[in-house]
Design a protein around this motif. Structure first.
Motif, PDB file in Angstrom:
ATOM      1  N   SER A  68      56.447  37.505  33.465  1.00 41.47           N
ATOM      2  CA  SER A  68      55.728  36.489  34.248  1.00 41.47           C
ATOM      3  C   SER A  68      55.583  35.197  33.456  1.00 41.47           C
ATOM      4  O   SER A  68      54.887  34.285  33.877  1.00 41.47           O
ATOM      5  CB  SER A  68      54.338  37.006  34.638  1.00 41.47           C
ATOM      6  OG  SER A  68      54.453  38.129  35.469  1.00 41.47           O
ATOM      7  N   GLY A  69      56.200  35.137  32.285  1.00 44.21           N
ATOM      8  CA  GLY A  69      56.167  33.931  31.471  1.00 44.21           C
ATOM      9  C   GLY A  69      55.062  33.919  30.434  1.00 44.21           C
ATOM     10  O   GLY A  69      54.694  32.853  29.950  1.00 44.21           O
ATOM     11  N   SER A  70      54.517  35.078  30.096  1.00 44.41           N
ATOM     12  CA  SER A  70      53.426  35.194  29.118  1.00 44.41           C
ATOM     13  C   SER A  70      52.290  34.220  29.428  1.00 44.41           C
ATOM     14  O   SER A  70      51.915  33.396  28.591  1.00 44.41           O
ATOM     15  CB  SER A  70      53.944  34.947  27.702  1.00 44.41           C
ATOM     16  OG  SER A  70      55.008  35.800  27.407  1.00 44.41           O
ATOM     17  N   PRO A  71      51.741  34.311  30.630  1.00 46.92           N
ATOM     18  CA  PRO A  71      50.721  33.340  31.022  1.00 46.92           C
ATOM     19  C   PRO A  71      49.437  33.474  30.203  1.00 46.92           C
ATOM     20  O   PRO A  71      49.114  34.538  29.691  1.00 46.92           O
ATOM     21  CB  PRO A  71      50.461  33.674  32.492  1.00 46.92           C
ATOM     22  CG  PRO A  71      50.847  35.101  32.640  1.00 46.92           C
ATOM     23  CD  PRO A  71      51.968  35.317  31.656  1.00 46.92           C
ATOM     24  N   ALA A  72      48.739  32.359  30.097  1.00 46.24           N
ATOM     25  CA  ALA A  72      47.430  32.355  29.433  1.00 46.24           C
ATOM     26  C   ALA A  72      46.488  33.230  30.246  1.00 46.24           C
ATOM     27  O   ALA A  72      46.690  33.415  31.459  1.00 46.24           O
ATOM     28  CB  ALA A  72      46.894  30.930  29.344  1.00 46.24           C
ATOM     29  N   PRO A  73      45.445  33.775  29.602  1.00 40.83           N
ATOM     30  CA  PRO A  73      44.526  34.677  30.312  1.00 40.83           C
ATOM     31  C   PRO A  73      43.987  34.112  31.629  1.00 40.83           C
ATOM     32  O   PRO A  73      43.836  34.851  32.590  1.00 40.83           O
ATOM     33  CB  PRO A  73      43.410  34.910  29.305  1.00 40.83           C
ATOM     34  CG  PRO A  73      44.079  34.767  27.989  1.00 40.83           C
ATOM     35  CD  PRO A  73      45.109  33.680  28.183  1.00 40.83           C
ATOM     36  N   ALA A  74      43.727  32.816  31.687  1.00 34.96           N
ATOM     37  CA  ALA A  74      43.200  32.235  32.922  1.00 34.96           C
ATOM     38  C   ALA A  74      44.198  32.358  34.066  1.00 34.96           C
ATOM     39  O   ALA A  74      43.817  32.415  35.236  1.00 34.96           O
ATOM     40  CB  ALA A  74      42.841  30.771  32.696  1.00 34.96           C
ATOM     41  N   ASN A  75      45.473  32.420  33.728  1.00 33.65           N
ATOM     42  CA  ASN A  75      46.517  32.535  34.739  1.00 33.65           C
ATOM     43  C   ASN A  75      47.078  33.952  34.848  1.00 33.65           C
ATOM     44  O   ASN A  75      48.013  34.181  35.607  1.00 33.65           O
ATOM     45  CB  ASN A  75      47.666  31.570  34.434  1.00 33.65           C
ATOM     46  CG  ASN A  75      47.190  30.128  34.436  1.00 33.65           C
ATOM     47  OD1 ASN A  75      46.353  29.757  35.241  1.00 33.65           O
ATOM     48  ND2 ASN A  75      47.709  29.341  33.516  1.00 33.65           N
ATOM     49  N   ALA A  76      46.545  34.872  34.056  1.00 42.63           N
ATOM     50  CA  ALA A  76      47.070  36.241  34.024  1.00 42.63           C
ATOM     51  C   ALA A  76      46.145  37.196  34.761  1.00 42.63           C
ATOM     52  O   ALA A  76      45.890  38.297  34.313  1.00 42.63           O
ATOM     53  CB  ALA A  76      47.270  36.686  32.586  1.00 42.63           C
ATOM     54  N   THR A  77      45.646  36.733  35.882  1.00 44.79           N
ATOM     55  CA  THR A  77      44.780  37.599  36.683  1.00 44.79           C
ATOM     56  C   THR A  77      45.596  38.238  37.795  1.00 44.79           C
ATOM     57  O   THR A  77      46.524  37.622  38.330  1.00 44.79           O
ATOM     58  CB  THR A  77      43.609  36.805  37.290  1.00 44.79           C
ATOM     59  OG1 THR A  77      44.140  35.754  38.083  1.00 44.79           O
ATOM     60  CG2 THR A  77      42.719  36.247  36.199  1.00 44.79           C
ATOM     61  N   ASP A  78      45.257  39.450  38.105  1.00 45.66           N
ATOM     62  CA  ASP A  78      45.861  40.185  39.220  1.00 45.66           C
ATOM     63  C   ASP A  78      47.378  40.352  39.107  1.00 45.66           C
ATOM     64  O   ASP A  78      48.076  40.378  40.116  1.00 45.66           O
ATOM     65  CB  ASP A  78      45.521  39.522  40.559  1.00 45.66           C
ATOM     66  CG  ASP A  78      44.022  39.387  40.773  1.00 45.66           C
ATOM     67  OD1 ASP A  78      43.269  40.157  40.149  1.00 45.66           O
ATOM     68  OD2 ASP A  78      43.607  38.520  41.558  1.00 45.66           O
ATOM     69  N   LEU A  79      47.894  40.463  37.886  1.00 42.81           N
ATOM     70  CA  LEU A  79      49.334  40.705  37.739  1.00 42.81           C
ATOM     71  C   LEU A  79      49.701  42.103  38.245  1.00 42.81           C
ATOM     72  O   LEU A  79      50.763  42.303  38.819  1.00 42.81           O
ATOM     73  CB  LEU A  79      49.771  40.568  36.282  1.00 42.81           C
ATOM     74  CG  LEU A  79      49.811  39.162  35.712  1.00 42.81           C
ATOM     75  CD1 LEU A  79      50.235  39.180  34.256  1.00 42.81           C
ATOM     76  CD2 LEU A  79      50.756  38.278  36.515  1.00 42.81           C
ATOM     77  N   ILE A  80      48.836  43.051  37.999  1.00 44.61           N
ATOM     78  CA  ILE A  80      49.006  44.414  38.515  1.00 44.61           C
ATOM     79  C   ILE A  80      47.705  44.753  39.229  1.00 44.61           C
ATOM     80  O   ILE A  80      46.658  44.825  38.589  1.00 44.61           O
ATOM     81  CB  ILE A  80      49.279  45.423  37.394  1.00 44.61           C
ATOM     82  CG1 ILE A  80      50.597  45.087  36.688  1.00 44.61           C
ATOM     83  CG2 ILE A  80      49.301  46.854  37.938  1.00 44.61           C
ATOM     84  CD1 ILE A  80      50.893  45.963  35.500  1.00 44.61           C
ATOM     85  N   GLU A  81      47.797  44.923  40.531  1.00 40.94           N
ATOM     86  CA  GLU A  81      46.603  45.130  41.353  1.00 40.94           C
ATOM     87  C   GLU A  81      45.579  44.062  40.985  1.00 40.94           C
ATOM     88  O   GLU A  81      45.888  42.891  41.008  1.00 40.94           O
ATOM     89  CB  GLU A  81      46.082  46.557  41.203  1.00 40.94           C
ATOM     90  CG  GLU A  81      47.015  47.591  41.818  1.00 40.94           C
ATOM     91  CD  GLU A  81      46.398  48.955  41.941  1.00 40.94           C
ATOM     92  OE1 GLU A  81      45.188  49.117  41.770  1.00 40.94           O
ATOM     93  OE2 GLU A  81      47.169  49.888  42.239  1.00 40.94           O
ATOM     94  N   ALA A  82      44.372  44.446  40.604  1.00 38.78           N
ATOM     95  CA  ALA A  82      43.329  43.459  40.277  1.00 38.78           C
ATOM     96  C   ALA A  82      43.153  43.294  38.776  1.00 38.78           C
ATOM     97  O   ALA A  82      42.166  42.727  38.333  1.00 38.78           O
ATOM     98  CB  ALA A  82      42.007  43.892  40.915  1.00 38.78           C
ATOM     99  N   LEU A  83      44.115  43.768  37.979  1.00 39.41           N
ATOM    100  CA  LEU A  83      43.950  43.724  36.520  1.00 39.41           C
ATOM    101  C   LEU A  83      44.188  42.338  35.949  1.00 39.41           C
ATOM    102  O   LEU A  83      45.119  41.629  36.345  1.00 39.41           O
ATOM    103  CB  LEU A  83      44.918  44.703  35.844  1.00 39.41           C
ATOM    104  CG  LEU A  83      44.619  46.177  35.993  1.00 39.41           C
ATOM    105  CD1 LEU A  83      45.655  47.004  35.230  1.00 39.41           C
ATOM    106  CD2 LEU A  83      43.217  46.507  35.505  1.00 39.41           C
TER     107      LEU A  83
END
Length: 186
Positions: A68-83
């Motif tokens: 997913s491009g190693s997103p920053a935590p603010a942008n790394a929400t809900d990558l798998i279900e709600a994680l």
């Protein structure tokens, strides 16, 4: 002249029957301990299978973050279900943050990654991990402390002193594995 034929009936003597019974008893006594350990073997096999599934799911989750491009935590929400994911690309709960903040976050990580059919997780209440206070149908007790999610495989026997198997997930670093000593029920 007629010949007389006598039929001799052959059978087992009492001594032969006793010898056969003794041999069967000796075989049963030597095989019985192997059958008694089947419950322990099944417990360990199920734990090892779940541990392997957890490790595989963690690797897939990290790979999903990387692709997913190693997103920053603010942008790394809900990558798998709600994680949500932390800055290293590992699951960090469901509260739009970079850290696990509760047992509920640890439970969400375990449940979302594994989606185990027929196995249940629960957050124990009570003293310490409180495993002995869980309902009978619970397979995994989920707790957390500091930077660690604890996943304790609940044995059918919840007797004090039982060495239960435990997975630990260090969510700040993404490390995970079996706690080498297990967890002794208290």
């Amino acid at each position: 002249m007629q010949s007389v034929t006598t039929h001799k009936h052959k059978g087992f003597t009492l001594i032969e029957l006793v010898v056969v019974i003794i041999v069967l008893v000796v075989l049963a006594v030597t095989a019985l301990p192997k059958f008694i350990n089947l419950a322990d073997d099944a417990y360990l096999a199920r734990f090892n299978a779940t541990q392997g599934a957890f490790e595989s799911a963690m690797k897939q989750a990290h790979a999903k973050w990387l692709t997913s491009g190693s997103p920053a935590p603010a942008n790394a929400t809900d990558l798998i279900e709600a994680l949500d994911f932390n800055s290293l690309g590992y699951p960090a709960g469901t509260d739009n943050g970079t850290q696990v903040s509760s047992e509920a976050d640890c439970k969400a990580i375990f449940d979302s990654l594994l989606q185990l059919d027929g196995m249940t997780t629960a957050i124990p209440a009570g003293d310490g991990p409180g495993i002995k206070n869980l309902p009978v149908e619970v397979d995994w007790a989920v707790t957390n402390n500091s930077n660690i999610c604890y996943y304790t495989y609940v044995p059918q026997s919840r007797e004090v002193g039982f060495n239960a198997r435990q997975l630990r997930y260090y969510y700040t670093t993404g490390e995970y594995g079996e706690f080498a000593a297990g967890y002794t029920l208290q």
